[in-house]
Scaffold this active site. Structure first.
Site, PDB file in Angstrom:
ATOM      1  N   LYS A  22      92.788   2.267  13.637  1.00 40.47           N
ATOM      2  CA  LYS A  22      92.134   1.486  14.695  1.00 40.47           C
ATOM      3  C   LYS A  22      91.602   0.169  14.159  1.00 40.47           C
ATOM      4  O   LYS A  22      91.853  -0.905  14.717  1.00 40.47           O
ATOM      5  CB  LYS A  22      90.979   2.260  15.320  1.00 40.47           C
ATOM      6  CG  LYS A  22      90.102   1.397  16.239  1.00 40.47           C
ATOM      7  CD  LYS A  22      88.904   2.135  16.764  1.00 40.47           C
ATOM      8  CE  LYS A  22      87.727   2.194  15.862  1.00 40.47           C
ATOM      9  NZ  LYS A  22      86.796   1.062  15.876  1.00 40.47           N
ATOM     10  N   ASN A  23      90.866   0.218  13.063  1.00 43.87           N
ATOM     11  CA  ASN A  23      90.187  -0.983  12.583  1.00 43.87           C
ATOM     12  C   ASN A  23      91.130  -1.980  11.922  1.00 43.87           C
ATOM     13  O   ASN A  23      90.761  -3.125  11.706  1.00 43.87           O
ATOM     14  CB  ASN A  23      89.023  -0.611  11.664  1.00 43.87           C
ATOM     15  CG  ASN A  23      87.898   0.012  12.464  1.00 43.87           C
ATOM     16  OD1 ASN A  23      87.877  -0.068  13.694  1.00 43.87           O
ATOM     17  ND2 ASN A  23      86.970   0.643  11.784  1.00 43.87           N
ATOM     18  N   CYS A 124      74.516  -2.807  20.557  1.00 39.47           N
ATOM     19  CA  CYS A 124      75.400  -1.695  20.182  1.00 39.47           C
ATOM     20  C   CYS A 124      74.515  -0.520  19.790  1.00 39.47           C
ATOM     21  O   CYS A 124      73.442  -0.705  19.235  1.00 39.47           O
ATOM     22  CB  CYS A 124      76.293  -2.102  19.019  1.00 39.47           C
ATOM     23  SG  CYS A 124      77.254  -0.730  18.364  1.00 39.47           S
ATOM     24  N   ARG A 129      73.770  -5.636  15.117  1.00 36.05           N
ATOM     25  CA  ARG A 129      75.119  -6.193  14.856  1.00 36.05           C
ATOM     26  C   ARG A 129      75.226  -7.666  15.248  1.00 36.05           C
ATOM     27  O   ARG A 129      76.063  -8.029  16.096  1.00 36.05           O
ATOM     28  CB  ARG A 129      76.189  -5.355  15.514  1.00 36.05           C
ATOM     29  CG  ARG A 129      76.165  -3.908  15.036  1.00 36.05           C
ATOM     30  CD  ARG A 129      77.277  -3.073  15.582  1.00 36.05           C
ATOM     31  NE  ARG A 129      78.546  -3.328  14.930  1.00 36.05           N
ATOM     32  CZ  ARG A 129      79.662  -2.631  15.194  1.00 36.05           C
ATOM     33  NH1 ARG A 129      79.629  -1.691  16.112  1.00 36.05           N
ATOM     34  NH2 ARG A 129      80.777  -2.894  14.564  1.00 36.05           N
ATOM     35  N   ASP A 314      81.504   4.723   8.163  1.00 42.15           N
ATOM     36  CA  ASP A 314      82.234   5.370   9.261  1.00 42.15           C
ATOM     37  C   ASP A 314      82.550   6.833   8.983  1.00 42.15           C
ATOM     38  O   ASP A 314      83.129   7.504   9.836  1.00 42.15           O
ATOM     39  CB  ASP A 314      83.537   4.607   9.553  1.00 42.15           C
ATOM     40  CG  ASP A 314      83.271   3.219  10.107  1.00 42.15           C
ATOM     41  OD1 ASP A 314      84.207   2.409  10.148  1.00 42.15           O
ATOM     42  OD2 ASP A 314      82.122   2.943  10.478  1.00 42.15           O
ATOM     43  N   ARG A 406      88.104   6.015  22.041  1.00 41.24           N
ATOM     44  CA  ARG A 406      88.202   4.677  21.467  1.00 41.24           C
ATOM     45  C   ARG A 406      88.802   4.693  20.071  1.00 41.24           C
ATOM     46  O   ARG A 406      89.342   3.700  19.607  1.00 41.24           O
ATOM     47  CB  ARG A 406      86.822   4.030  21.398  1.00 41.24           C
ATOM     48  CG  ARG A 406      86.124   3.920  22.753  1.00 41.24           C
ATOM     49  CD  ARG A 406      84.868   3.132  22.621  1.00 41.24           C
ATOM     50  NE  ARG A 406      85.166   1.829  22.070  1.00 41.24           N
ATOM     51  CZ  ARG A 406      84.223   0.903  21.872  1.00 41.24           C
ATOM     52  NH1 ARG A 406      82.969   1.213  22.136  1.00 41.24           N
ATOM     53  NH2 ARG A 406      84.539  -0.276  21.382  1.00 41.24           N
TER      54      ARG A 406
HETATM   55  C1  EPZ Z   1      83.589  -3.071  11.055  1.00 41.00           C
HETATM   56  O1  EPZ Z   1      82.553  -3.523  11.936  1.00 41.00           O
HETATM   57  C2  EPZ Z   1      84.174  -1.813  11.697  1.00 41.00           C
HETATM   58  N1  EPZ Z   1      84.685  -2.131  13.009  1.00 41.00           N
HETATM   59  C3  EPZ Z   1      83.089  -0.757  11.816  1.00 41.00           C
HETATM   60  O2  EPZ Z   1      83.690   0.444  12.303  1.00 41.00           O
HETATM   61  C4  EPZ Z   1      82.528  -0.463  10.443  1.00 41.00           C
HETATM   62  O3  EPZ Z   1      81.457   0.420  10.564  1.00 41.00           O
HETATM   63  C5  EPZ Z   1      82.023  -1.768   9.786  1.00 41.00           C
HETATM   64  O4  EPZ Z   1      83.067  -2.748   9.758  1.00 41.00           O
HETATM   65  C6  EPZ Z   1      81.550  -1.548   8.356  1.00 41.00           C
HETATM   66  O5  EPZ Z   1      82.534  -0.986   7.579  1.00 41.00           O
HETATM   67  C7  EPZ Z   1      85.906  -2.696  13.124  1.00 41.00           C
HETATM   68  O6  EPZ Z   1      86.603  -2.981  12.176  1.00 41.00           O
HETATM   69  C8  EPZ Z   1      86.393  -2.983  14.510  1.00 41.00           C
HETATM   70  P1  EPZ Z   1      80.319  -5.704   9.470  1.00 41.00           P
HETATM   71  P2  EPZ Z   1      81.895  -4.978  11.755  1.00 41.00           P
HETATM   72  O7  EPZ Z   1      80.438  -7.080   9.974  1.00 41.00           O
HETATM   73  O8  EPZ Z   1      82.923  -5.923  11.333  1.00 41.00           O
HETATM   74  C9  EPZ Z   1      75.741  -7.122   9.438  1.00 41.00           C
HETATM   75  C10 EPZ Z   1      83.966   2.345  13.659  1.00 41.00           C
HETATM   76  O9  EPZ Z   1      83.287   3.381  13.735  1.00 41.00           O
HETATM   77  N2  EPZ Z   1      76.247  -8.406   9.957  1.00 41.00           N
HETATM   78  O10 EPZ Z   1      80.957  -5.376   8.171  1.00 41.00           O
HETATM   79  O11 EPZ Z   1      81.134  -5.272  12.981  1.00 41.00           O
HETATM   80  C11 EPZ Z   1      75.909  -5.979  10.438  1.00 41.00           C
HETATM   81  O12 EPZ Z   1      74.865  -5.941  11.374  1.00 41.00           O
HETATM   82  C12 EPZ Z   1      83.273   0.973  13.571  1.00 41.00           C
HETATM   83  O13 EPZ Z   1      85.210   2.333  13.636  1.00 41.00           O
HETATM   84  C13 EPZ Z   1      75.369  -9.466  10.102  1.00 41.00           C
HETATM   85  O14 EPZ Z   1      74.181  -9.359   9.805  1.00 41.00           O
HETATM   86  O15 EPZ Z   1      80.860  -4.676  10.576  1.00 41.00           O
HETATM   87  C14 EPZ Z   1      75.959  -4.765   9.544  1.00 41.00           C
HETATM   88  O16 EPZ Z   1      74.665  -4.360   9.248  1.00 41.00           O
HETATM   89  C15 EPZ Z   1      81.805   1.052  13.779  1.00 41.00           C
HETATM   90  N3  EPZ Z   1      75.861 -10.627  10.578  1.00 41.00           N
HETATM   91  C16 EPZ Z   1      76.661  -5.296   8.308  1.00 41.00           C
HETATM   92  O17 EPZ Z   1      76.529  -6.715   8.341  1.00 41.00           O
HETATM   93  C17 EPZ Z   1      77.187 -10.799  10.910  1.00 41.00           C
HETATM   94  O18 EPZ Z   1      77.583 -11.884  11.359  1.00 41.00           O
HETATM   95  C18 EPZ Z   1      78.139  -4.940   8.217  1.00 41.00           C
HETATM   96  O19 EPZ Z   1      78.764  -5.310   9.428  1.00 41.00           O
HETATM   97  C19 EPZ Z   1      78.068  -9.716  10.746  1.00 41.00           C
HETATM   98  C20 EPZ Z   1      77.572  -8.516  10.256  1.00 41.00           C
END
Ligand code: EPZ
Length: 428
Positions: A22-23, A124, A129, A314, A406
């Site tokens: 998915k991701n 979320c 996020r 995850d 999803r």
């Molecule tokens: C991706 O989300 C995945 N989703 C998530 O999987 C996964 O949990 C996550 O990466 C971490 O591995 C998809 O790929 C669609 P991040 P993403 O940006 O990209 C903070 C699932 O269950 N952050 O790496 O949104 C954020 O709040 C889903 O399949 C900022 O502060 O995750 C978090 O604490 C859930 N500012 C951390 O960084 C930003 O601009 C990591 O988030 C972006 C992120």
């Protein structure tokens, strides 16, 4: 609303074919915006989020054609995407609010069309996020971005985005993906430091390279991208889903079962497999995939989530369900998302003994869980409830299963094929 009904206590034995990730799919689909050629993605999972992304792209002018029927135990679904022209640069609230990954059209639209209007993703269940890192990274390539009426309005400088230096203060998968997809069409070279190293990022890089992009450092935390004036079409196969595979491994663990995860890739799952081994499961690498065998109850252990190659957030909820029936006490520390323990009170309804103290959950293994009606809150939390239901005495009803749809393709079919007593009730 659909619900899933599970009568627990069956030992799961057999093989589960792992679907496309998915991701990975959610960051490969927007690559179609980067070329006027045809991009064909095969091994594309049948998931609600993938369909939503297809609709989003259609609204931007991308035609999508799905081919390939589902075979007995496999899936050779392929989607051919063609963005001959970008008809619109607006990603509407109605789609973005249902799927945060929609933000991944921002970089490609800016790079190809020079502008984008994307609804700000709302809140979320698992955390705030924010997307500040996405915006800062694109601004480092010269984009001007403002927020108006809940929408991000972004513009590239005349002549297009410019190569730049991005250094992330923390690792972000999404921000890395967005700036990568922008940088491949920027003028000049872009250096991305502290980039996310998740296997889905490497899959994205390989697809972009297949489309003619030039990227050095794939798989590392420093990516160097030499921008091109255009990219061409390509055929690309989506990588197997390491989180789906890890989830089924936990199904073997919690039922004392023996499952072959067909098509799973061990290199993408090292921390997950290490966790399973530490919990006393046997992991064997076979030509068709990874076999996971459990004898007796899992052993208690300590785990902390962190960016790849560490233990993935995850997988936290699924391991928690498995360890709820473990020997002894386990501690799980969630360092990525501030609100990713929504499954704890639901597992407690089934008799689990879990205390959350700040970012850490103390899981005291119990002898048994008992089936109950439980509520899914987010994708991985809902899988942890399904796992608990597979091992629990009696019947479990998981409500709000749209969360599961999803991210898990044909869940009931795959589980019942290896012996689970599970069904979906659509009249619930
Ligand atoms: C991706 O989300 C995945 N989703 C998530 O999987 C996964 O949990 C996550 O990466 C971490 O591995 C998809 O790929 C669609 P991040 P993403 O940006 O990209 C903070 C699932 O269950 N952050 O790496 O949104 C954020 O709040 C889903 O399949 C900022 O502060 O995750 C978090 O604490 C859930 N500012 C951390 O960084 C930003 O601009 C990591 O988030 C972006 C992120």
């Amino acid at each position: 609303m659909d619900r899933i009904i599970i009568r627990g206590g069956q030992r799961l034995v057999g093989s589960v074919r792992i679907s496309g990730a998915k991701n990975a799919a959610l960051t490969l689909l927007p690559c179609a915006l980067l070329t006027d050629g045809m991009l064909t993605l095969s091994n594309l999972p049948r998931l609600a989020d993938v369909d939503s992304f297809g609709h989003l792209l259609n609204g931007l002018g991308v035609s999508t054609t799905v081919a390939g029927a589902r075979t007995g135990d496999g899936n050779d679904r392929a989607m051919t995407l063609h963005a001959g022209e970008i008809a619109s640069t607006v990603a509407p609230y109605d789609i973005v609010r249902r799927m945060r990954a929609s933000i991944l059209v921002l970089g490609p639209l800016l790079a190809r069309a020079g502008e984008a209007t994307v609804s700000l993703p709302g809140g979320c269940a698992i955390g705030n996020r924010p997307i500040d890192l996405h915006l800062k990274a694109l601004e480092a390539l010269g984009a001007e971005i403002e927020l108006a009426a809940g929408y991000l309005k972004a513009k590239a400088p005349s002549g297009g985005l410019k190569g730049g230096h991005v250094s992330f203060p923390i690792v972000s998968v999404g921000a890395t993906e967005n700036v990568l997809m922008a940088a491949v069409l920027a003028n000049g070279e872009t250096v991305i430091d502290n980039a996310a190293r998740e296997p889905e990022i490497a899959d994205l890089c390989r697809c972009l390279v297949a489309m003619g992009a030039e990227i050095e450092g794939i798989g590392s935390s420093r990516l160097v991208v030499k921008g091109k004036t255009s990219l061409h079409g390509a055929d690309y196969r989506v990588m197997p889903d390491r989180i789906e595979a890890g989830s089924y491994a936990c199904a073997a663990g919690i039922t004392g079962g023996d499952l072959l995860l067909e098509g799973a890739c061990a290199d993408d799952m090292v921390a997950i497999l290490d966790g399973l081994t530490a919990a006393g499961l046997t992991v064997t690498h076979e030509s068709e995939g990874i076999r996971v065998t459990a004898e007796g109850r899992p052993r208690g252990l300590s785990l902390s989530t962190a960016p790849f190659p560490a233990f993935p957030t995850d997988m936290q909820a699924q391991f928690m369900a498995m360890l709820a029936l473990g020997e002894g006490t386990s501690t799980l520390t969630e360092t990525i998302f501030e609100n990713r323990y929504m499954h704890v009170p639901e597992l407690a309804r089934m008799g689990a003994d879990i205390d959350v103290q700040g970012r850490t959950a103390i899981v005291r293994g119990v002898d048994k869980l008992v089936g109950a009606p439980v509520m899914a809150t987010d994708l991985r939390a809902s899988m942890s409830l399904v796992l608990a239901g597979l091992a629990a005495e009696g019947q479990t009803e998981v409500l709000r299963v749209y969360h599961l749809d999803r991210g898990y393709e044909r869940l009931e079919e795959k589980l019942s094929a290896v012996g689970a007593d599970i069904e979906r009730d659509s009249d619930g």
